[in-house]
Scaffold this active site. Structure first.
Site, PDB file in Angstrom:
ATOM      1  N   ASN A 210      21.294 -25.651   8.816  1.00 32.25           N
ATOM      2  CA  ASN A 210      21.731 -26.151   7.500  1.00 32.25           C
ATOM      3  C   ASN A 210      23.169 -25.732   7.247  1.00 32.25           C
ATOM      4  O   ASN A 210      23.802 -25.105   8.108  1.00 32.25           O
ATOM      5  CB  ASN A 210      20.781 -25.649   6.404  1.00 32.25           C
ATOM      6  CG  ASN A 210      20.772 -24.139   6.348  1.00 32.25           C
ATOM      7  OD1 ASN A 210      21.760 -23.521   5.997  1.00 32.25           O
ATOM      8  ND2 ASN A 210      19.651 -23.543   6.730  1.00 32.25           N
ATOM      9  N   ASP A 279      12.940 -23.682   6.683  1.00 29.19           N
ATOM     10  CA  ASP A 279      11.528 -23.639   6.327  1.00 29.19           C
ATOM     11  C   ASP A 279      10.649 -24.108   7.483  1.00 29.19           C
ATOM     12  O   ASP A 279       9.489 -23.757   7.567  1.00 29.19           O
ATOM     13  CB  ASP A 279      11.279 -24.519   5.093  1.00 29.19           C
ATOM     14  CG  ASP A 279      11.973 -23.937   3.864  1.00 29.19           C
ATOM     15  OD1 ASP A 279      11.903 -22.711   3.690  1.00 29.19           O
ATOM     16  OD2 ASP A 279      12.616 -24.695   3.108  1.00 29.19           O
TER      17      ASP A 279
HETATM   18  O1  C5P Z   1      11.876 -21.259  -1.296  1.00 29.45           O
HETATM   19  P1  C5P Z   1      13.335 -21.211  -1.025  1.00 29.45           P
HETATM   20  O2  C5P Z   1      13.711 -21.439   0.413  1.00 29.45           O
HETATM   21  O3  C5P Z   1      14.195 -22.031  -1.936  1.00 29.45           O
HETATM   22  O4  C5P Z   1      13.701 -19.695  -1.387  1.00 29.45           O
HETATM   23  C1  C5P Z   1      14.949 -19.189  -1.204  1.00 29.45           C
HETATM   24  C2  C5P Z   1      14.900 -17.706  -1.102  1.00 29.45           C
HETATM   25  O5  C5P Z   1      13.860 -17.285  -0.213  1.00 29.45           O
HETATM   26  C3  C5P Z   1      16.181 -17.153  -0.507  1.00 29.45           C
HETATM   27  O6  C5P Z   1      16.381 -15.859  -1.037  1.00 29.45           O
HETATM   28  C4  C5P Z   1      15.857 -17.110   0.975  1.00 29.45           C
HETATM   29  O7  C5P Z   1      16.658 -16.144   1.666  1.00 29.45           O
HETATM   30  C5  C5P Z   1      14.401 -16.757   0.990  1.00 29.45           C
HETATM   31  N1  C5P Z   1      13.636 -17.377   2.092  1.00 29.45           N
HETATM   32  C6  C5P Z   1      13.089 -16.571   3.050  1.00 29.45           C
HETATM   33  N2  C5P Z   1      12.364 -17.128   4.078  1.00 29.45           N
HETATM   34  C7  C5P Z   1      12.171 -18.464   4.151  1.00 29.45           C
HETATM   35  C8  C5P Z   1      12.746 -19.287   3.176  1.00 29.45           C
HETATM   36  C9  C5P Z   1      13.475 -18.711   2.156  1.00 29.45           C
HETATM   37  O8  C5P Z   1      13.236 -15.354   2.978  1.00 29.45           O
HETATM   38  N3  C5P Z   1      11.487 -18.964   5.150  1.00 29.45           N
END
Ligand code: C5P
Length: 399
Positions: A210, A279
């Protein structure tokens, strides 16, 4: 015995030099030994006589002047200093400091001193924004020089933008903070920071990633380290230079990042998840480079572990901070994340706002707290945002 602290005030040749008379006067009135050192150019903007009167001390300009009290003047002043404050710091002194030059009295004192050095850059916006000046400032920050970011506004040259000398009050307060050791307020804390994007391999040459550049996470790491924390930085691939004094783990995939974070978690007090973690990853990694065909290609994606959520489940004394980058329903989505991941603080940024998000040096964020309250911050540099996040973590820990 004279236990007065000595503040060396270095003045360089910018139009804001006249404002520094007020700083010198305040320091003197508050009982400090004030030694003003000016560059030749600075003497064209404000008279040494004014500063001599306000500091009650002869002003030094000339490297080879023999009227001072010290055997070797620049070394004597450098050793006597409890702090060296350079205000205004022009692009020129910043460049000379970054190169380690010692071609006049002030630059020589700066090179020779072991005292903390605090600079307040002030110059025309274009000079400030030039890559070379920004690189020099970053170099100085990484070497431990403390920088008070300039403020925005109308400049003497007729331009409006960044480059104004901050209020003298701000420079005075920062000076006192450093002298009292309050700027090392994260000493004794261990902070785990994730930064950058992850890369999820499809085959030996292709991957999914990304647009995160890692700037926010790296700003947090250098700010926390500058304030005395032990910083463990787990970083995806970035083009950024390593922040000074930080322990760094370089990873590529979300699973690698997760493994290291899980391993380090027990020894940390704070976790800040600034990484843009993918993700999903390709379900099947192909050992051989995928060949193209005339058909469309379907790649199935598997869910990656959510690193913060996993740590949220293991949380004991740790403070957990997450980021949420959203393009719609910012606060609502962000609040859901705060709850789901068991966080103490969530930093939400609206990717559609100008001056926020990926690949820029500024950010506009809203801080969301566990108790349902929130705080909107204006457009700030990523290092200022980092400073505020760390202040907030300290407040949460203290409450
Ligand atoms: O759910 P989302 O990806 O928007 O959440 C963002 C937050 O969660 C950020 O702080 C990111 O570093 C963390 N995150 C994580 N592991 C993932 C996805 C997001 O620690 N797989």
């Amino acid at each position: 015995m004279n236990d007065k602290k000595t503040v060396v005030v270095g003045i360089t040749g910018g139009i804001a030099a006249y404002k520094v008379a007020d700083l010198v006067s305040r320091l003197y009135k508050n009982g400090f030994n004030v030694q003003v050192v000016m560059t030749e150019h600075a003497t064209r903007f404000i008279s040494p006589l004014t500063l001599r009167t306000l500091s009650n001390n002869p002003v030094m300009v000339d490297m080879f002047d023999e009227s001072g009290n010290h055997k070797v003047q620049h070394i004597g002043v450098a050793e006597e200093a409890d702090i060296v404050v350079v205000a205004p710091a022009t692009a020129n002194i910043i460049a000379r400091m970054a190169c380690g030059m010692a071609d006049d009295l002030l630059s020589t004192i700066i090179l020779a001193t072991r005292a903390p050095v605090l600079i307040a850059p002030s110059m025309n916006t274009n000079m400030y924004d030039k890559q070379v000046t920004q690189d020099n400032i970053r170099t100085l920050k990484n070497r431990g020089v403390m920088v008070i970011d300039p403020s925005e506004g109308a400049l003497a040259c007729g331009v409006t933008g960044r480059g104004r000398l901050p209020e003298i009050e701000t420079i005075y307060n920062r000076t006192i903070e450093v002298l009292e050791g309050r700027h090392r307020d994260l000493t004794g804390k261990t902070i785990l920071i994730t930064a950058g994007a992850t890369q999820e391999d499809i085959d030996p040459v292709r991957y999914i990633t990304n647009r995160s550049t890692g700037k926010m996470g790296y700003a947090l790491a250098s700010e926390a380290s500058r304030r005395g924390a032990r910083v463990l930085l787990v970083s995806g691939p970035t083009a950024l230079t390593d922040p000074e004094g930080v322990e760094i783990w370089r990873v590529r995939s979300a699973r690698e990042m997760n493994d290291i974070c899980q391993e380090l978690f027990d020894q940390v007090d704070v976790v800040i998840g600034a990484a843009a973690v993918a993700d999903y990853r390709p379900l099947d990694y192909s050992e051989l480079k995928l060949k193209k065909s005339d058909d469309d290609l379907v790649i199935r994606l598997a869910r990656n572990p959510d690193i913060l959520e996993g740590l949220g489940q293991r949380k004991k004394h740790q403070i957990l901070v997450g980021f949420a980058a959203e393009t719609n329903d910012l606060v609502q989505n962000a609040r859901q994340k705060l709850n789901k991941k068991n966080l103490d603080l969530l930093v939400a940024n609206d990717l559609t706002a100008e001056g926020a998000g990926f690949a820029v040096d500024t950010n506009i964020v809203t801080l969301l707290f566990k108790d349902g309250t929130e705080k909107n911050l204006p457009c700030l540099s990523k290092s200022e945002v980092a400073g505020i996040i760390l202040d907030t973590v300290l407040e949460i820990q203290g409450s």
